[in-house]
Design an enzyme around this catalytic site. Structure first.
Site, PDB file in Angstrom:
ATOM      1  N   LYS A  37      19.164  40.089  -4.764  1.00  0.00           N
ATOM      2  CA  LYS A  37      18.271  39.142  -5.427  1.00  0.00           C
ATOM      3  C   LYS A  37      16.808  39.449  -5.110  1.00  0.00           C
ATOM      4  CE  LYS A  37      17.438  34.668  -3.975  1.00  0.00           C
ATOM      5  NZ  LYS A  37      17.839  33.274  -3.705  1.00  0.00           N
TER       6      LYS A  37
ATOM      7  N   GLN B 169      10.547  26.851   4.921  1.00  0.00           N
ATOM      8  CA  GLN B 169       9.169  27.247   5.296  1.00  0.00           C
ATOM      9  C   GLN B 169       9.160  27.550   6.788  1.00  0.00           C
ATOM     10  OE1 GLN B 169       5.805  24.993   3.859  1.00  0.00           O
ATOM     11  NE2 GLN B 169       7.007  24.125   2.195  1.00  0.00           N
TER      12      GLN B 169
ATOM     13  N   ASP C 269       0.821  -1.227   0.000  1.00  0.00           N
ATOM     14  CA  ASP C 269       0.000   0.000   0.000  1.00  0.00           C
ATOM     15  C   ASP C 269       0.849   1.270   0.000  1.00  0.00           C
ATOM     16  OD1 ASP C 269       1.046  -0.027   2.528  1.00  0.00           O
ATOM     17  OD2 ASP C 269      -0.861  -0.046   3.592  1.00  0.00           O
ATOM     18  N   GLY C 270       2.162   1.104  -0.056  1.00  0.00           N
ATOM     19  CA  GLY C 270       3.048   2.273  -0.143  1.00  0.00           C
ATOM     20  C   GLY C 270       3.659   2.675   1.188  1.00  0.00           C
ATOM     21  N   GLU C 271       3.167   2.106   2.279  1.00  0.00           N
ATOM     22  CA  GLU C 271       3.713   2.500   3.588  1.00  0.00           C
ATOM     23  C   GLU C 271       5.150   2.001   3.756  1.00  0.00           C
ATOM     24  OE1 GLU C 271       1.119   1.336   6.775  1.00  0.00           O
ATOM     25  OE2 GLU C 271      -0.340   2.899   6.289  1.00  0.00           O
TER      26      GLU C 271
HETATM   27  C1  R5P Z   1      17.240  31.196  -0.700  1.00  0.00           C
HETATM   28  O1  R5P Z   1      17.384  32.353  -0.280  1.00  0.00           O
HETATM   29  C2  R5P Z   1      18.365  30.223  -0.705  1.00  0.00           C
HETATM   30  O2  R5P Z   1      19.494  30.754  -0.069  1.00  0.00           O
HETATM   31  C3  R5P Z   1      18.767  29.801  -2.106  1.00  0.00           C
HETATM   32  O3  R5P Z   1      19.279  30.918  -2.810  1.00  0.00           O
HETATM   33  C4  R5P Z   1      17.595  29.254  -2.854  1.00  0.00           C
HETATM   34  O4  R5P Z   1      16.898  28.350  -2.060  1.00  0.00           O
HETATM   35  C5  R5P Z   1      18.049  28.562  -4.125  1.00  0.00           C
HETATM   36  O5  R5P Z   1      16.930  28.078  -4.802  1.00  0.00           O
HETATM   37  P1  R5P Z   1      16.943  27.914  -6.372  1.00  0.00           P
HETATM   38  O6  R5P Z   1      18.121  27.086  -6.767  1.00  0.00           O
HETATM   39  O7  R5P Z   1      15.644  27.232  -6.676  1.00  0.00           O
HETATM   40  O8  R5P Z   1      16.996  29.294  -6.977  1.00  0.00           O
END
Ligand code: R5P
Length: 284
Positions: A184, A90, A33-35
Site C-alpha cells: 500500500k 500520530q 458554554d460547551g464544557e
Molecule cells: C494504517 O496503516 C492503518 O492500518 C489503516 O490501514 C488505515 O488507518 C485505514 O484508514 P482508511 O480507512 O482511512 O484508509
C-alpha cells in the site's frame, strides 16, 4: 466498579458482566458554554476500571474527568481501558514543528491511571508513551467469530505488510486458509494505491483484515482489486470500525459482502465483543 465513557457503554456493560463487577452510574453533562462534565455519583469501591474509547476530543477530556472523579470518590486503583486509543496513529513527528500527539495524550491519561490497557493499537510501541504499565491487548482473533462458517478456499489478506500479523491471527482463529498482504502507498488522507498480492483469489472467498477502517479508502481499494481479480465473496474485518464519513457507502460500492468489526468503537458493524479478551487481563 466499571466506569464507562459515553462512547463505550456497550463494551463497559459487557465487561461488567464478564468480570461480574458492578457498572457505575455515570452522568454526562454539558454546560451552556460547551464544557463537559462526566460524574460518577455513586462510585464505591477500591478499584475503578474506566472504559473509554477516545474517539473524539471530547472523549479524551471525559477520560481525564472520569479518572479524577473516581479518585475523588476514594478509588485506590484506577485502571484505564482505552479500547480504541484515538490519535495513536500520530506516533511520530513527521515534519518540523509537528507534535507527537499520541505521546501527549498518553502523558495526560497517565496522570490519572495506575495501569492502562488498550486494544490492538496501530503500533504496540505506543504503550511506551504511558507512564504506568500499559498493555496492548490482542483482540484480532475474535474477528473470526463473525465470519461465515462456509468460506470457500479462504484467503486472509492484509492491506499492507504492517497488518499481516492480524490477518494471520484471524486465519488461525478461523482454522484454515492462506494468508498474504497487499503493498500500500498512501497518496492522501483519503486515497491509497494498492498493489495486489500474488495469491490467486479467483473464485475464492477473501477476508481482508486491518487494525482500523477510518475513511474506508484502504479497504475499498483492496476490495476493488479483488473484484477485478474475480474473487468470490469479499469480507472486510477490522478491530476498530471507525467508519467515518462515507466509508460504508464507499465499501458497498466497491463490492464488499459484509463489514465486521469489534465493539472498541460502537457502530452497526460491531459484530464481536473484545470484553472477554480484556477480562483476561483484569483479575477479578
Ligand atoms: C494504517 O496503516 C492503518 O492500518 C489503516 O490501514 C488505515 O488507518 C485505514 O484508514 P482508511 O480507512 O482511512 O484508509
Amino acid at each position: 466498579m466499571i466506569v464507562s465513557g459515553s462512547a463505550s457503554q456497550t463494551l463497559a456493560a459487557a465487561l461488567a458482566r464478564e468480570l461480574e463487577e458492578p457498572l457505575a452510574e455515570v452522568v454526562y453533562d454539558r454546560f451552556p458554554d460547551g464544557e463537559l462534565r462526566a460524574s460518577v455519583p455513586g462510585f464505591d469501591g477500591d478499584r475503578a476500571i474506566v472504559v473509554a474509547s477516545t474517539v473524539s476530543s471530547d472523549a479524551h477530556l471525559e477520560v481525564l474527568q472520569l479518572q479524577d472523579a473516581v479518585r475523588e470518590a476514594g478509588a485506590a486503583e484506577v485502571v484505564t481501558v482505552l479500547p480504541y486509543m484515538g490519535y495513536a496513529r500520530q506516533d511520530k513527528s513527521f515534519a518540523d514543528g509537528q507534535p507527537i500527539t499520541a505521546r501527549a495524550v498518553a502523558r495526560a491519561i497517565s496522570t490519572g491511571a495506575d495501569r492502562v490497557l488498550t486494544v490492538t493499537p496501530h503500533e504496540e510501541a505506543v504503550c511506551d508513551f504511558f507512564e504506568p504499565a500499559a498493555t496492548a491487548v490482542a483482540a484480532g482473533g475474535r474477528l473470526a467469530e463473525a465470519l461465515p462458517a462456509d468460506l470457500a478456499g479462504p484467503v486472509f489478506l492484509s492491506p499492507d505488510a504492517g497488518a499481516i500479523d492480524l490477518a494471520e491471527r484471524v486465519r488461525d482463529a478461523y482454522g484454515e486458509g492462506e494468508t498474504d498482504y497487499f503493498e500500500k502507498v498512501r497518496r492522501s488522507g483519503t486515497d491509497v494505491e494498492i498493489t495486489p498480492s500474488d495469491v490467486d483469489v479467483e473464485g475464492r472467498d477473501v477476508v481482508v483484515a486491518d487494525d482500523i477502517i477510518a475513511t474506508g479508502g484502504t479497504m475499498s481499494e483492496a476490495v476493488a482489486v479483488l473484484r477485478r481479480r474475480n474473487a468470490g465473496r469479499v469480507f472486510v474485518t477490522c478491530v476498530h470500525p471507525l467508519l467515518v464519513s462515507s466509508a460504508y457507502a464507499r465499501l458497498s460500492r466497491a463490492g464488499v459482502e459484509a463489514i465486521y468489526g469489534t465493539d472498541t468503537i460502537e457502530r452497526p458493524a460491531s459484530a464481536v465483543s473484545v470484553a472477554p479478551a480484556l477480562a483476561e487481563h483484569l483479575d477479578r
